[in-house]
Design a protein around this motif. Structure first.
Motif, PDB file in Angstrom:
ATOM      1  N   TYR A 148      -9.501 -21.378 -32.946  1.00  0.00           N
ATOM      2  CA  TYR A 148      -9.093 -20.919 -31.626  1.00  0.00           C
ATOM      3  C   TYR A 148     -10.079 -19.901 -31.096  1.00  0.00           C
ATOM      4  O   TYR A 148     -10.694 -19.154 -31.840  1.00  0.00           O
ATOM      5  N   LEU A 199      -5.147 -14.128 -29.720  1.00  0.00           N
ATOM      6  CA  LEU A 199      -3.734 -14.366 -29.997  1.00  0.00           C
ATOM      7  C   LEU A 199      -3.158 -13.033 -30.455  1.00  0.00           C
ATOM      8  O   LEU A 199      -3.807 -12.297 -31.207  1.00  0.00           O
ATOM      9  N   GLU A 246      -0.597 -10.560 -32.579  1.00  0.00           N
ATOM     10  CA  GLU A 246      -0.170 -10.662 -33.986  1.00  0.00           C
ATOM     11  C   GLU A 246       1.066 -11.542 -34.120  1.00  0.00           C
ATOM     12  O   GLU A 246       1.174 -12.364 -35.029  1.00  0.00           O
ATOM     13  N   GLU A 259       1.996 -13.967 -32.104  1.00  0.00           N
ATOM     14  CA  GLU A 259       1.649 -15.388 -31.872  1.00  0.00           C
ATOM     15  C   GLU A 259       1.002 -15.994 -33.112  1.00  0.00           C
ATOM     16  O   GLU A 259       1.289 -17.116 -33.514  1.00  0.00           O
ATOM     17  N   LEU A 260       0.104 -15.199 -33.718  1.00  0.00           N
ATOM     18  CA  LEU A 260      -0.589 -15.678 -34.904  1.00  0.00           C
ATOM     19  C   LEU A 260       0.403 -15.950 -36.030  1.00  0.00           C
ATOM     20  O   LEU A 260       0.342 -16.967 -36.711  1.00  0.00           O
ATOM     21  N   GLU A 277       1.101 -19.463 -37.845  1.00  0.00           N
ATOM     22  CA  GLU A 277       0.863 -19.627 -39.282  1.00  0.00           C
ATOM     23  C   GLU A 277       2.139 -20.062 -39.993  1.00  0.00           C
ATOM     24  O   GLU A 277       2.126 -20.949 -40.835  1.00  0.00           O
ATOM     25  N   LYS A 280     -10.050 -18.091 -36.263  1.00  0.00           N
ATOM     26  CA  LYS A 280     -10.622 -17.631 -34.998  1.00  0.00           C
ATOM     27  C   LYS A 280     -12.106 -18.014 -35.004  1.00  0.00           C
ATOM     28  O   LYS A 280     -12.803 -17.795 -35.991  1.00  0.00           O
TER      29      LYS A 280
END
Ligand code: GLY
Length: 531
Positions: free
Chosen positions: A471, A475, A477, A479-480, A484, A496
């Motif tokens: 990506y 993003l 934290e 969203e990440l 995940e 990333k």
């Protein structure tokens, strides 16, 4: 559910376009978005003087050769889609670089050849297509005299341009020689001489005059004068398809077909995903992206290559790198539209200028892969190293490099027409990331109804193999973590990976034409109106 209609009717397309063109030309709005301020401003000026998008493209393109030299130039090639308002017709232009006549001699390089030094090799320089492509467009659709289109580039070459931050950073990033700081004036005497030659003798003199001789000498005969004199750019059938978004609104896509796989990947993607799900959340967006891009990439790896050569039958080629590409989107006061993507392959291409002529040559033939078992690979190199399993299968050699074959591309210049006269002129840069960038930004606009600037600035996802998802953008934290957690069961690696993959968009909606730039790669968008 989304629905794609493979059978597209030219009549329907043309009727729709006529409505679009007249709604935009009533106010004579004009616009351009490209990778560079000098190029965009000069293109707008040409259109204000009454020139067409084709005229403006030629001027901008000749300027980009020096102001954005890492991304395109007359030492490279381009693919474009053009809508001619007077004829109510679409044209796809193939000015792709081409393998010259000595591919058999790759065998001699075998001991030295590997995927690293191959990129620097003179054998990787393709016959440049830019000059022939511009000539073809100018002969068919240009309205201004060639000299008036070349003069603005000569002025910039002779009087200089101010180096931007991006210009200096791009040189440093790729270890290209540069003494200038941002703000310094750069003069390009050698390139001015090249432009004078083209002005005096025409664009096709690139292929049979002293420039051709210089290319033959510099390339040590990998490209000879006969190869150059045989080069032609040509029109191909444009790729056309339609698709409905989750609100049942129909959109018509116009683009280029092979030798670019990019727009065909976008077409296949739209066939295989659920747009309502895609819009629900970030997780669903990535899941739908994976679901649909997988088969599209598989198709690409299996079948895509220059359509003028033998049947392709390939193995995956998972290469994912930065590329030297540039895109320009143009709309003129006559209602003509041009979307063109230009390339010299690696950033700064061959990374050496043609001595005495001031422009970088391409290394486009690395778009044929030097990877073992890869699609569009090198016959001799490959046959020697392949396992018996592959060597005994004659079909396996069918996808090799051949004389005058054009390497596969991802470039996706595109025009998209929607309901209520909405249209997008789009395209992007960044090699393997191009089709994802163009697709995702378009979906943000036509499916999620975001404004185009947010669509461009938003985080984007890319993949070359459907397992490693990259990506670009930020993003949070949360969203990440969401991604995940939700993707962990699918064996996806999420990384990333900032890529300078710029998208240059023009958008017409609610009677207003607007131009958008992508600051990932410089970029300059400008619009105006004419009486
Ligand atoms: N050189 C990048 C492309 O053709 O896709």
């Amino acid at each position: 559910m989304t629905k794609i209609t493979a059978k597209s009717s030219l009549i329907v397309f043309c009727m729709i376009i006529l409505i679009f063109s007249s709604s935009c030309t009533r106010r004579k709005q004009i616009a351009v978005s490209s990778g560079d301020e000098y190029a965009s401003r000069a293109a707008l000026k040409i259109m204000k003087q009454g020139g067409t998008v084709v005229d403006a493209f030629i001027t901008a393109n000749l300027i980009l050769t020096i102001t954005e030299p890492g991304a395109s130039g007359i030492g490279g090639g381009f693919l474009a889609v053009y809508y001619d308002a007077k004829k109510s017709q679409f044209f796809s232009i193939d000015a792709r670089e081409t393998q010259a006549s000595r591919h058999q001699d790759f065998a001699k390089l075998k001991p030295e050849l590997n995927s690293e030094n191959w990129a620097d090799s003179k054998a990787a320089i393709g016959i440049p297509g830019e000059a022939a492509g511009m000539d073809l467009l100018h002969q068919e659709f240009g309205t201004m005299k060639l000299e008036d289109l070349i003069d603005p580039a000569i002025e910039i070459a002779e009087e200089g341009f101010v180096a931007s931050d991006y210009f200096v950073k791009a040189h440093k990033k790729f270890n290209m020689p540069i003494q200038a700081k941002a703000g310094d004036r750069i003069i390009s005497e050698d390139y001015a001489k090249t432009l004078e030659l083209l002005k005096e003798n025409g664009l096709m003199s690139f292929y049979d005059g002293e420039i051709a001789e210089a290319i033959e000498n510099y390339s040590e005969g990998w490209i000879n004068r006969e190869d150059l004199s045989l080069y032609r750019a040509f029109f191909r059938r444009p790729l056309k398809f339609s698709w409905k978004n989750s609100q049942n609104q129909k959109y018509y896509f116009l683009s280029v077909g092979l030798p670019s796989a990019g727009p065909l990947i976008i077409k296949q993607f739209l066939r295989g995903f659920n747009s309502a799900e895609y819009s629900k959340s970030l997780t669903e967006q990535v899941k739908e992206y994976r679901k649909a891009i997988g088969p599209a990439l598989e198709w690409r790896h299996e079948h895509a290559a220059d359509p003028d050569f033998r049947k392709q039958d390939c193995k995956p080629d998972p290469v994912f790198r930065d590329r030297g590409t540039s895109h320009i989107s143009l709309y003129d006061s006559y209602g003509n539209i041009l979307s063109a993507t230009m390339t010299i392959q690696r950033p700064f291409g061959h990374q050496k200028k043609l001595p005495g002529y001031g422009f970088y040559l391409n290394n486009e033939l690395t778009d044929f892969s030097s990877d073992l078992l890869a699609c569009n690979s090198f016959a001799d190199h490959k046959i020697q190293r392949l396992s018996a399993k592959y060597r005994t299968n004659n079909e396996e050699v069918a996808y090799m490099v051949e004389d005058f074959k054009r390497p596969l591309s991802s470039m996706s210049p595109m025009i998209i027409f929607g309901p209520d006269s909405e249209f997008l002129v789009t395209g992007g840069t960044g090699g393997w990331t191009i089709f994802s960038s163009v697709l995702e930004t378009s979906l943000e606009i036509v499916e999620k109804k975001k404004d185009p600037q947010s669509a461009i600035d938003d985080v984007r996802f890319y993949t070359a193999n459907n397992r490693d998802i990259y990506y670009d953008g930020d993003l949070s934290e949360a969203e990440l973590k969401e991604l995940e957690t939700n993707l962990s069961s699918e064996s996806v690696s999420l990384k990333k990976f900032p890529v300078p993959a710029a998208v240059n968009i023009l958008h017409f909606k609610d009677k207003e034409l607007n131009a958008y730039k992508d600051s990932r790669k410089g970029g300059f968008a400008i619009k105006d109106t004419m009486l």
